[in-house]
Design an enzyme around this catalytic site. Structure first.
Site, mmCIF file in Angstrom:
data_model
loop_
_atom_site.group_PDB
_atom_site.id
_atom_site.type_symbol
_atom_site.label_atom_id
_atom_site.label_comp_id
_atom_site.label_asym_id
_atom_site.label_seq_id
_atom_site.Cartn_x
_atom_site.Cartn_y
_atom_site.Cartn_z
ATOM 1 N N ASP A 133 0.923 -0.990 0.376
ATOM 2 C CA ASP A 133 0.209 -0.213 0.034
ATOM 3 C C ASP A 133 0.690 1.020 0.604
ATOM 4 O O ASP A 133 1.645 1.398 1.105
ATOM 5 C CB ASP A 133 -0.856 0.023 1.124
ATOM 6 C CG ASP A 133 -1.924 1.263 1.104
ATOM 7 O OD1 ASP A 133 -2.655 1.117 0.652
ATOM 8 O OD2 ASP A 133 -2.104 2.785 1.992
ATOM 9 N N ASN A 191 -2.023 12.575 -3.867
ATOM 10 C CA ASN A 191 -3.263 13.339 -4.530
ATOM 11 C C ASN A 191 -2.731 14.949 -4.159
ATOM 12 O O ASN A 191 -3.725 15.669 -5.299
ATOM 13 C CB ASN A 191 -4.604 12.091 -4.626
ATOM 14 C CG ASN A 191 -4.050 11.623 -5.709
ATOM 15 O OD1 ASN A 191 -3.093 11.771 -6.973
ATOM 16 N ND2 ASN A 191 -4.459 10.320 -6.235
ATOM 17 N N HIS A 226 -4.002 14.916 -9.205
ATOM 18 C CA HIS A 226 -3.725 13.310 -10.009
ATOM 19 C C HIS A 226 -3.552 12.886 -11.213
ATOM 20 O O HIS A 226 -2.812 12.048 -11.279
ATOM 21 C CB HIS A 226 -5.792 13.224 -10.702
ATOM 22 C CG HIS A 226 -6.469 13.412 -9.113
ATOM 23 N ND1 HIS A 226 -6.606 11.954 -8.154
ATOM 24 C CD2 HIS A 226 -7.681 14.091 -8.709
ATOM 25 C CE1 HIS A 226 -7.771 12.734 -7.055
ATOM 26 N NE2 HIS A 226 -7.708 13.796 -7.645
ATOM 27 N N ASP A 239 -1.789 9.696 -10.893
ATOM 28 C CA ASP A 239 -0.879 8.293 -11.594
ATOM 29 C C ASP A 239 0.047 7.815 -12.410
ATOM 30 O O ASP A 239 0.269 6.510 -12.415
ATOM 31 C CB ASP A 239 -1.840 8.846 -12.924
ATOM 32 C CG ASP A 239 -3.319 8.851 -12.546
ATOM 33 O OD1 ASP A 239 -4.270 8.262 -11.761
ATOM 34 O OD2 ASP A 239 -4.493 9.522 -13.772
ATOM 35 N N GLU A 285 -4.754 2.511 -4.500
ATOM 36 C CA GLU A 285 -3.018 2.628 -4.406
ATOM 37 C C GLU A 285 -2.389 1.287 -3.156
ATOM 38 O O GLU A 285 -1.994 0.834 -3.094
ATOM 39 C CB GLU A 285 -2.974 3.960 -3.382
ATOM 40 C CG GLU A 285 -3.129 3.569 -1.914
ATOM 41 C CD GLU A 285 -4.605 3.953 -1.936
ATOM 42 O OE1 GLU A 285 -5.074 4.447 -0.778
ATOM 43 O OE2 GLU A 285 -5.823 4.062 -2.290
#
Length: 318
Positions: free
Chosen positions: A182, A190, A195, A199, A226
């Site tokens: 994780d 973010n 974003h 990504d 994630e």
């Protein structure tokens, strides 16, 4: 006899398994097809079933009906009943030329029926057409099993693979290991960087995970959001601990800035690890549950560390 003769030099070509108890027929079909495809042969049903269910299954099976140990219809029924082999296309090649015989073969799941004596050009044409369809179907399947953002396996492929590997590990008496990974404080990442940056972070972490799994049978998958999963067949407790630590350090070594993290100034991951010897009374779900519990413990201890299920000592780098 229980021989397998295999032509040399696969060279990335699709593989055809020819099953016939006649050495003459095996030689003729092998010689006919070997110029375009990789050819394996089996002269009895049990050998054919073993090859089809192996780690290197054929892309197409040419199957005789009349054989002494297991007839072709029974072989077809067995192959179509197994999730591991049901998608392998089967063409019956037989001297049985009655309509009822052909209907029976097709009803069992065969895709074609060639009657002996056959025309070489027709055999090659039919084989070529069916292999092209198989290649197209495989491409569609692989696309549907890939995560669109990161390019690694998606959750669906992970779920299918962990079930198959659990059965294999139980059958072979080998352990099966799993990492749940994780990204620490990804929401904060973010919110801070946007974003698009998020990504790109996901893509870099996914690539790093995939690159750090060394064997062809290992699988890195995006589990959700994630979170990632790394499935490791035949890896012991000590082995999965080392891999978990290697993965965590590799992500940190990317040095992706993360000012909104309280775990470090760069992007880090928490890793939960477990390794289980499958038993008759346990299912694959226990593997995910234990890796999840270990991940929860790694996060509870402060993140940017690995935890192994059942142990209180976690590993953290400076």
């Amino acid at each position: 006899m229980n021989e397998i003769n295999e032509t040399e030099g696969k060279e990335g070509r699709q593989t055809i398994l020819v099953v016939d108890d006649s050495p003459v027929n095996l030689q003729m079909l092998g010689k006919l097809l070997n110029d375009e495809w990789h050819v394996k042969v089996a002269n009895n049903g049990r050998t054919a079933l073993n090859i089809a269910s192996s780690d290197d299954p054929p892309d197409l099976i040419l199957l005789d009906v009349m054989m002494p140990d297991i007839d072709g219809y029974t072989i077809c029924r067995i192959l179509k009943a197994s999730p591991e082999t049901r998608d392998i296309p089967i063409i019956f090649v037989t001297a049985l030329n009655q309509a009822d015989d052909e209907a029976r073969g097709l009803a069992l799941g065969a895709i074609d029926y060639i009657v002996k004596p056959y025309n070489n050009a027709i055999v090659k044409a039919r084989v070529r057409n069916h292999l092209e369809l198989k290649l197209y179907r495989d491409l569609l399947k692989n696309t549907s099993l890939m995560d669109g953002l990161t390019g690694i396996a998606n959750r669906r492929r992970f779920d299918e693979t962990v079930q198959a590997e659990w059965k294999r590990a139980f059958r072979d008496g080998h352990p099966l290991a799993l990492l749940m990974v994780d990204i620490d404080f990804f929401k904060n990442f973010n919110d801070t960087y946007g974003h698009q940056a998020g990504d790109e972070c996901l893509r870099q972490v996914a690539l790093t995970l995939a690159q750090n799994l060394k064997r062809p049978g290992d699988l890195a998958a995006r589990y959700g959001g994630e979170e990632f999963a790394c499935l490791l067949p035949d890896v012991s407790v000590e082995g999965v601990k080392k891999i978990a630590q290697r993965v965590r350090m590799a992500v940190k070594s990317l040095r992706i800035p993360h000012e909104a993290s309280s775990a470090a100034t760069v992007v880090t991951v928490s890793v939960g690890a477990t390794s289980i010897m499958p038993g008759q009374d346990t299912g694959w779900e226990i593997l995910v549950e234990r890796a999840d519990q270990a991940l929860y413990e790694a996060k509870r201890q402060g993140r940017n560390r690995t935890a192994f299920f059942g142990e209180s000592n976690q590993h953290e780098s400076s």
